[in-house]
Motif scaffolding. Structure first.
Motif, mmCIF file in Angstrom:
data_model
loop_
_atom_site.group_PDB
_atom_site.id
_atom_site.type_symbol
_atom_site.label_atom_id
_atom_site.label_comp_id
_atom_site.label_asym_id
_atom_site.label_seq_id
_atom_site.Cartn_x
_atom_site.Cartn_y
_atom_site.Cartn_z
ATOM 1 N N LEU A 5 -8.392 12.944 0.169
ATOM 2 C CA LEU A 5 -6.888 12.202 0.528
ATOM 3 C C LEU A 5 -5.605 12.944 -0.685
ATOM 4 N N SER A 6 -4.520 12.457 -0.478
ATOM 5 C CA SER A 6 -3.151 13.096 -1.003
ATOM 6 C C SER A 6 -2.964 11.869 -2.081
ATOM 7 N N LYS A 7 -1.726 12.072 -3.155
ATOM 8 C CA LYS A 7 -1.718 11.033 -3.187
ATOM 9 C C LYS A 7 -0.758 9.739 -2.023
ATOM 10 N N GLY A 8 -0.202 8.707 -2.389
ATOM 11 C CA GLY A 8 -0.277 8.283 -1.276
ATOM 12 C C GLY A 8 -0.403 7.556 0.070
ATOM 13 N N GLN A 9 -1.512 8.905 0.409
ATOM 14 C CA GLN A 9 -2.222 8.018 1.695
ATOM 15 C C GLN A 9 -2.987 6.504 1.127
ATOM 16 N N ARG A 10 -3.196 6.005 2.658
ATOM 17 C CA ARG A 10 -3.886 5.077 2.466
ATOM 18 C C ARG A 10 -5.070 4.610 3.474
ATOM 19 N N VAL A 11 -6.577 4.190 3.283
ATOM 20 C CA VAL A 11 -7.596 4.348 4.113
ATOM 21 C C VAL A 11 -8.368 3.198 4.083
ATOM 22 N N SER A 12 -8.866 2.643 5.544
ATOM 23 C CA SER A 12 -9.377 1.851 4.933
ATOM 24 C C SER A 12 -11.167 2.300 4.946
ATOM 25 N N LEU A 13 -11.708 1.087 4.347
ATOM 26 C CA LEU A 13 -12.884 1.396 3.854
ATOM 27 C C LEU A 13 -14.294 1.105 5.445
ATOM 28 N N VAL A 129 -15.140 7.855 -4.069
ATOM 29 C CA VAL A 129 -16.301 6.392 -2.779
ATOM 30 C C VAL A 129 -17.079 7.102 -2.519
ATOM 31 N N ALA A 130 -18.143 6.227 -2.562
ATOM 32 C CA ALA A 130 -19.287 6.707 -1.679
ATOM 33 C C ALA A 130 -20.029 5.294 -1.705
ATOM 34 N N ARG A 131 -20.129 5.719 -0.409
ATOM 35 C CA ARG A 131 -21.422 4.132 -0.005
ATOM 36 C C ARG A 131 -22.907 4.290 -0.757
ATOM 37 N N MET A 132 -23.161 3.066 -1.457
ATOM 38 C CA MET A 132 -24.404 2.850 -1.828
ATOM 39 C C MET A 132 -25.202 2.263 -0.979
ATOM 40 N N ALA A 133 -26.831 2.689 -1.409
ATOM 41 C CA ALA A 133 -27.619 2.086 0.016
ATOM 42 C C ALA A 133 -28.246 0.837 -0.507
ATOM 43 N N ASN A 134 -28.106 0.970 -1.952
ATOM 44 C CA ASN A 134 -28.273 -0.674 -3.394
ATOM 45 C C ASN A 134 -28.312 -0.461 -4.758
ATOM 46 N N ILE A 163 -8.454 -0.396 -4.876
ATOM 47 C CA ILE A 163 -8.807 -0.811 -3.164
ATOM 48 C C ILE A 163 -8.440 -2.348 -3.143
ATOM 49 N N TYR A 164 -8.329 -3.280 -1.747
ATOM 50 C CA TYR A 164 -7.432 -3.481 -1.551
ATOM 51 C C TYR A 164 -7.709 -4.505 -0.727
ATOM 52 N N ARG A 165 -7.556 -6.138 -0.549
ATOM 53 C CA ARG A 165 -8.196 -5.918 0.759
ATOM 54 C C ARG A 165 -6.149 -6.426 1.497
ATOM 55 N N ASN A 166 -6.837 -6.264 2.894
ATOM 56 C CA ASN A 166 -5.991 -6.229 4.292
ATOM 57 C C ASN A 166 -6.843 -7.095 5.060
ATOM 58 N N GLY A 167 -6.409 -8.666 5.038
ATOM 59 C CA GLY A 167 -7.185 -9.222 6.006
ATOM 60 C C GLY A 167 -8.710 -9.256 5.750
ATOM 61 N N LYS A 171 -8.575 -1.403 2.049
ATOM 62 C CA LYS A 171 -8.362 -0.361 2.001
ATOM 63 C C LYS A 171 -8.632 0.247 0.690
ATOM 64 N N PHE A 172 -8.268 1.905 0.567
ATOM 65 C CA PHE A 172 -8.352 2.410 -0.421
ATOM 66 C C PHE A 172 -6.530 2.862 -0.250
ATOM 67 N N ASN A 173 -5.952 2.913 -1.641
ATOM 68 C CA ASN A 173 -4.809 3.341 -1.809
ATOM 69 C C ASN A 173 -4.662 4.385 -3.279
ATOM 70 N N ALA A 174 -4.610 5.713 -2.920
ATOM 71 C CA ALA A 174 -4.306 6.686 -3.388
ATOM 72 C C ALA A 174 -3.023 6.663 -4.166
ATOM 73 N N VAL A 175 -2.839 5.860 -5.699
ATOM 74 C CA VAL A 175 -1.790 6.022 -6.071
ATOM 75 C C VAL A 175 -1.604 7.265 -7.016
ATOM 76 N N GLY A 176 -2.163 7.815 -8.574
ATOM 77 C CA GLY A 176 -2.184 8.488 -8.597
ATOM 78 C C GLY A 176 -0.212 7.998 -9.715
ATOM 79 N N ALA A 177 -0.497 7.248 -10.338
ATOM 80 C CA ALA A 177 1.042 7.337 -10.890
ATOM 81 C C ALA A 177 0.173 6.679 -12.790
ATOM 82 N N GLY A 178 1.350 8.065 -13.275
ATOM 83 C CA GLY A 178 0.763 7.984 -14.345
ATOM 84 C C GLY A 178 1.944 7.034 -15.514
ATOM 85 N N TYR A 179 1.859 6.369 -16.397
ATOM 86 C CA TYR A 179 1.879 5.936 -17.624
ATOM 87 C C TYR A 179 2.315 6.610 -19.099
#
Length: 194
Positions: A5-13, A129-134, A163-167, A171-179
Motif C-alpha cells: 500500500l501507499s500512504k492514504g490507501q484504504r483496503v478492507s481486511l 498485517v498478517a493473518r494468524m492461524a491461531n 484499523i477501523y470499523r466500517n459497518g 478496514k486498514f488505512n495507511a496513514v503515515g502522519a508524523g508528529y
C-alpha cells in the motif's frame, strides 16, 4: 506475499480474519549520537469521538494487553537489531468491544529529545498485517504491507496506520502522519492522561 500500500490507501481486511499480527520494522541510519535507537510500537483503542475510552485502552511497553484481551503487545525491542519485525501487536477482532471504532497503530522514539533523535534517522520502516492461524502463530500469512518511504526530518512520533470499523467489517488505512513531541503528544491527542 500481501498487497503493498501507499500512504492514504484504504483496503478492507478479509471478513474471515479473526486474528491479525501487526508487525512493525525499521533500520536506523548510522549517526554519531552514541545512543541506541529505541523505537516503540503502541496501539490506541478509540471510540467514535477519536479518543480512548479509558487510559487502559493505550497498549504499549508499559501496558502490554488491553483489559478485554483484544489487543496484545508482544514486548519491547530496545535496539531494533536483526531482520524481520522489531515489535508486534496482536489483534483478536472477536474481542474488540463494540464501542471501539478504531485501533490506531503508532511508533515513537524513546527519549528522542534527550538523545537528539528523530525519524529522519530511521530507514526501511514498515508495518505489515498478517493473518494468524491461531494465537501462537507469530509469523502469520502476510495480507498487506505499508512501507513508510516519506522523510520525517524532525518528527519523533508517527501514526503509522489505523484499523477501523466500517459497518461489520474492518478496514486498514495507511496513514503515515508524523508528529513532534513524541509519545506524550500522541497520548494527549488520543485523550490519554499523562
Amino acid at each position: 506475499m500481501g498487497v503493498n500500500l501507499s500512504k492514504g490507501q484504504r483496503v478492507s481486511l478479509d471478513k474471515n480474519m479473526s486474528m491479525a499480527l501487526v508487525g512493525l520494522g525499521w533500520d536506523t541510519n548510522k549517526y554519531d549520537g552514541g545512543a541506541d535507537f529505541d523505537l516503540d510500537a503502541s496501539a490506541f483503542l478509540v471510540g467514535a469521538n477519536g479518543k480512548v475510552r479509558k487510559d487502559a485502552d493505550f497498549i504499549f511497553y508499559g501496558n502490554l494487553e488491553s483489559s478485554d484481551g483484544s489487543v496484545r503487545h508482544t514486548g519491547d525491542n530496545l535496539t531494533g537489531e536483526g531482520d524481520g519485525d522489531d515489535e508486534v501487536l496482536v489483534i483478536n477482532f472477536a474481542k474488540v468491544p463494540a464501542d471501539v471504532q478504531k485501533i490506531a497503530i503508532t511508533v515513537t522514539i524513546y527519549d528522542a529529545q534527550v538523545r537528539g533523535q528523530n525519524f529522519g534517522q530511521v530507514s526501511n520502516a514498515y508495518v505489515r498485517v498478517a493473518r494468524m492461524a491461531n494465537e501462537n502463530d507469530m509469523t502469520g500469512s502476510e495480507v498487506l504491507k505499508f512501507d513508510l518511504v516519506e522523510e520525517f526530518s524532525v518528527e519523533t512520533a508517527l501514526v503509522v496506520c489505523e484499523i477501523y470499523r466500517n459497518g461489520n467489517d474492518w478496514k486498514f488505512n495507511a496513514v503515515g502522519a508524523g508528529y513532534q513531541g513524541g509519545l506524550e503528544a500522541l497520548c494527549r491527542s488520543f485523550g490519554v492522561n499523562v
